[in-house]
Design an enzyme around this catalytic site. Structure first.
Site, PDB file in Angstrom:
ATOM      1  N   LYS A  75       0.823  -1.206   0.000  1.00 20.92           N
ATOM      2  CA  LYS A  75       0.000   0.000   0.000  1.00 20.92           C
ATOM      3  C   LYS A  75       0.862   1.262   0.000  1.00 20.92           C
ATOM      4  O   LYS A  75       0.449   2.302  -0.528  1.00 20.92           O
ATOM      5  CB  LYS A  75      -0.937   0.015   1.208  1.00 20.92           C
ATOM      6  CG  LYS A  75      -1.919  -1.140   1.238  1.00 20.92           C
ATOM      7  CD  LYS A  75      -2.762  -1.173  -0.016  1.00 20.92           C
ATOM      8  CE  LYS A  75      -2.865  -2.546  -0.614  1.00 20.92           C
ATOM      9  NZ  LYS A  75      -3.574  -2.595  -1.903  1.00 20.92           N
TER      10      LYS A  75
ATOM     11  N   LYS B  96     -12.703  -1.676 -19.772  1.00 18.54           N
ATOM     12  CA  LYS B  96     -12.467  -0.746 -18.660  1.00 18.54           C
ATOM     13  C   LYS B  96     -13.688  -0.646 -17.740  1.00 18.54           C
ATOM     14  O   LYS B  96     -13.556  -0.518 -16.523  1.00 18.54           O
ATOM     15  CB  LYS B  96     -12.068   0.627 -19.163  1.00 18.54           C
ATOM     16  CG  LYS B  96     -13.163   1.378 -19.914  1.00 18.54           C
ATOM     17  CD  LYS B  96     -12.720   2.795 -20.239  1.00 18.54           C
ATOM     18  CE  LYS B  96     -13.834   3.561 -20.933  1.00 18.54           C
ATOM     19  NZ  LYS B  96     -13.465   4.952 -21.195  1.00 18.54           N
TER      20      LYS B  96
ATOM     21  N   GLN C  58      -6.887  14.160 -11.415  1.00 16.22           N
ATOM     22  CA  GLN C  58      -7.117  12.782 -11.021  1.00 16.22           C
ATOM     23  C   GLN C  58      -6.909  12.542  -9.529  1.00 16.22           C
ATOM     24  O   GLN C  58      -7.225  11.470  -9.033  1.00 16.22           O
ATOM     25  CB  GLN C  58      -6.205  11.857 -11.833  1.00 16.22           C
ATOM     26  CG  GLN C  58      -6.563  11.836 -13.319  1.00 16.22           C
ATOM     27  CD  GLN C  58      -5.672  10.886 -14.103  1.00 16.22           C
ATOM     28  OE1 GLN C  58      -4.561  11.242 -14.455  1.00 16.22           O
ATOM     29  NE2 GLN C  58      -6.154   9.701 -14.357  1.00 16.22           N
TER      30      GLN C  58
ATOM     31  N   ARG D  25     -25.120   9.526 -21.830  1.00 12.94           N
ATOM     32  CA  ARG D  25     -26.205  10.324 -22.371  1.00 12.94           C
ATOM     33  C   ARG D  25     -25.685  11.523 -23.158  1.00 12.94           C
ATOM     34  O   ARG D  25     -26.465  12.265 -23.742  1.00 12.94           O
ATOM     35  CB  ARG D  25     -27.107  10.822 -21.225  1.00 12.94           C
ATOM     36  CG  ARG D  25     -27.818   9.665 -20.528  1.00 12.94           C
ATOM     37  CD  ARG D  25     -28.585  10.136 -19.315  1.00 12.94           C
ATOM     38  NE  ARG D  25     -29.172   9.011 -18.591  1.00 12.94           N
ATOM     39  CZ  ARG D  25     -29.700   9.084 -17.391  1.00 12.94           C
ATOM     40  NH1 ARG D  25     -29.716  10.246 -16.753  1.00 12.94           N
ATOM     41  NH2 ARG D  25     -30.211   8.023 -16.805  1.00 12.94           N
TER      42      ARG D  25
ATOM     43  N   GLN E 110     -14.716  -3.955  -8.903  1.00 14.23           N
ATOM     44  CA  GLN E 110     -14.505  -3.267  -7.632  1.00 14.23           C
ATOM     45  C   GLN E 110     -15.774  -3.228  -6.797  1.00 14.23           C
ATOM     46  O   GLN E 110     -15.739  -3.430  -5.581  1.00 14.23           O
ATOM     47  CB  GLN E 110     -13.977  -1.856  -7.894  1.00 14.23           C
ATOM     48  CG  GLN E 110     -12.545  -1.849  -8.395  1.00 14.23           C
ATOM     49  CD  GLN E 110     -12.090  -0.471  -8.833  1.00 14.23           C
ATOM     50  OE1 GLN E 110     -12.827   0.244  -9.493  1.00 14.23           O
ATOM     51  NE2 GLN E 110     -10.875  -0.107  -8.473  1.00 14.23           N
TER      52      GLN E 110
ATOM     53  N   LYS F   2      -1.400  15.643 -13.961  1.00 16.33           N
ATOM     54  CA  LYS F   2      -2.767  15.154 -14.056  1.00 16.33           C
ATOM     55  C   LYS F   2      -3.459  15.367 -12.708  1.00 16.33           C
ATOM     56  O   LYS F   2      -4.043  14.466 -12.116  1.00 16.33           O
ATOM     57  CB  LYS F   2      -2.770  13.663 -14.421  1.00 16.33           C
ATOM     58  CG  LYS F   2      -2.050  13.330 -15.712  1.00 16.33           C
ATOM     59  CD  LYS F   2      -2.764  13.894 -16.922  1.00 16.33           C
ATOM     60  CE  LYS F   2      -2.067  13.486 -18.214  1.00 16.33           C
ATOM     61  NZ  LYS F   2      -2.737  14.046 -19.409  1.00 16.33           N
TER      62      LYS F   2
ATOM     63  N   HIS G 246      -8.509   6.637  -0.365  1.00 18.45           N
ATOM     64  CA  HIS G 246      -8.104   5.240  -0.521  1.00 18.45           C
ATOM     65  C   HIS G 246      -6.619   5.059  -0.255  1.00 18.45           C
ATOM     66  O   HIS G 246      -6.199   4.091   0.387  1.00 18.45           O
ATOM     67  CB  HIS G 246      -8.452   4.771  -1.929  1.00 18.45           C
ATOM     68  CG  HIS G 246      -8.071   3.343  -2.213  1.00 18.45           C
ATOM     69  ND1 HIS G 246      -6.825   2.998  -2.672  1.00 18.45           N
ATOM     70  CD2 HIS G 246      -8.764   2.191  -2.104  1.00 18.45           C
ATOM     71  CE1 HIS G 246      -6.769   1.685  -2.831  1.00 18.45           C
ATOM     72  NE2 HIS G 246      -7.923   1.169  -2.482  1.00 18.45           N
TER      73      HIS G 246
END
Length: 290
Positions: A118, A198, A136, A260, A205, A133, A144
């Protein structure tokens, strides 16, 4: 203050002595320092250092990094299975074995390796920052990668194994799939055609949280259970519920609400950065954390 120190020392005496000499396991303050430095870097120092610099090209490193974690996660799953889950555990109420039995010591070792992995995975966020990035680095991702390692550290420190280790094994299984996907994504456009699945990563998960919650919920319906750390049971159940909600929201934002969009809008979104990114998926501005 002296009383607080004495209480802390008395509390830590209850920790499992078999794991005391493993790296990072001597004191919670070392781990706390690492995690606080991580949060400071990804939220403040890193973005400021990169503000006037070009994003780093880390593609080769990312391929090696992701596939290394695939191999490490596979090994962790194998060790969990061999240390108990396929060699004696009932898959119901399994207490921690505190003996010097080789299989019990093997469980201690893999519990530590899981925790250590971890801290390796903190690199995920560092990569985001160095590649600029920053979008993100979401709450879900940061929660987490910072809060859960802290919780897992205490689990390994006091109760490495038993019923509470089931979620760690399942998490490692999911990470085999997840980092394999990220490794292919980092390998470049030639592998994009292999990334049609993906959407199924999020489904896996979500299934993880359901499986873990169902398994741990057995504790509440047993007339008796000798698992020594009920607090870990409660925390695992709470985390499973929280993450199921968070990832369900990601699913909705990415695969329900996102679909959509008119085709033209979808294409425009892709040009604005809403496509597959290494070590994370961005769809319609919503980021999936590792």
């Amino acid at each position: 203050m002296e009383g607080i120190v004495t209480m802390y020392q008395d509390f830590m005496k209850k920790a499992d002595p078999r794991i005391a000499d493993y790296p990072l396991m001597q004191s919670p303050f070392l781990v706390m320092g690492i995690l606080l430095a991580y949060v400071y870097f990804v939220l403040s120092l890193g973005p400021r250092l990169m503000a006037n610099r070009k994003p780093l090209n880390l593609k080769k490193f990312m391929v090696l990094y992701n596939f290394f974690l695939v191999g490490l996660s596979l090994y962790i799953v194998y060790e969990f299975l061999m240390a108990g889950w396929l060699t004696g555990y009932t898959w119901r109420c399994d207490p921690v074995d505190f003996s010097q039995d080789p299989k019990a010591l093997r469980m201690v070792s893999v519990a530590w390796l899981f925790v250590f992995s971890k801290f390796i995975e903190l690199t995920d966020t560092v990569i985001f920052v160095l590649r600029k990035k920053n979008e993100q680095v979401t709450f879900l991702h940061l929660f987490h990668h910072s809060v859960l390692p802290w919780s897992w550290w205490w689990g390994a420190k006091f109760g490495p194994g038993g019923m509470g280790s089931f979620h760690a094994m399942i998490n490692s299984m999911v990470h085999v799939v997840m980092y394999f996907y990220y490794g292919l994504s980092a390998a470049g456009p030639a592998f994009q055609k292999y990334l049609w699945w993906k959407k199924h990563i999020t489904a896996i998960q979500l299934a993880q949280f359901v499986i873990v919650s169902v398994h741990i919920s057995q504790y509440y319906f047993m007339p008796s259970c000798q698992y020594q750390f009920p607090i870990f049971i409660h925390l695992i159940w709470i985390y499973g519920t929280i993450f199921f909600i968070l990832f369900s929201n990601f699913w909705y934002q990415s695969y329900t609400k996102g679909k959509r969009l008119p085709r033209v809008a979808q294409q425009a979104a892709q040009h604005n950065g809403s496509s597959i990114h290494e070590n994370g998926t961005v769809t319609n501005g919503k980021v999936k954390a590792n």
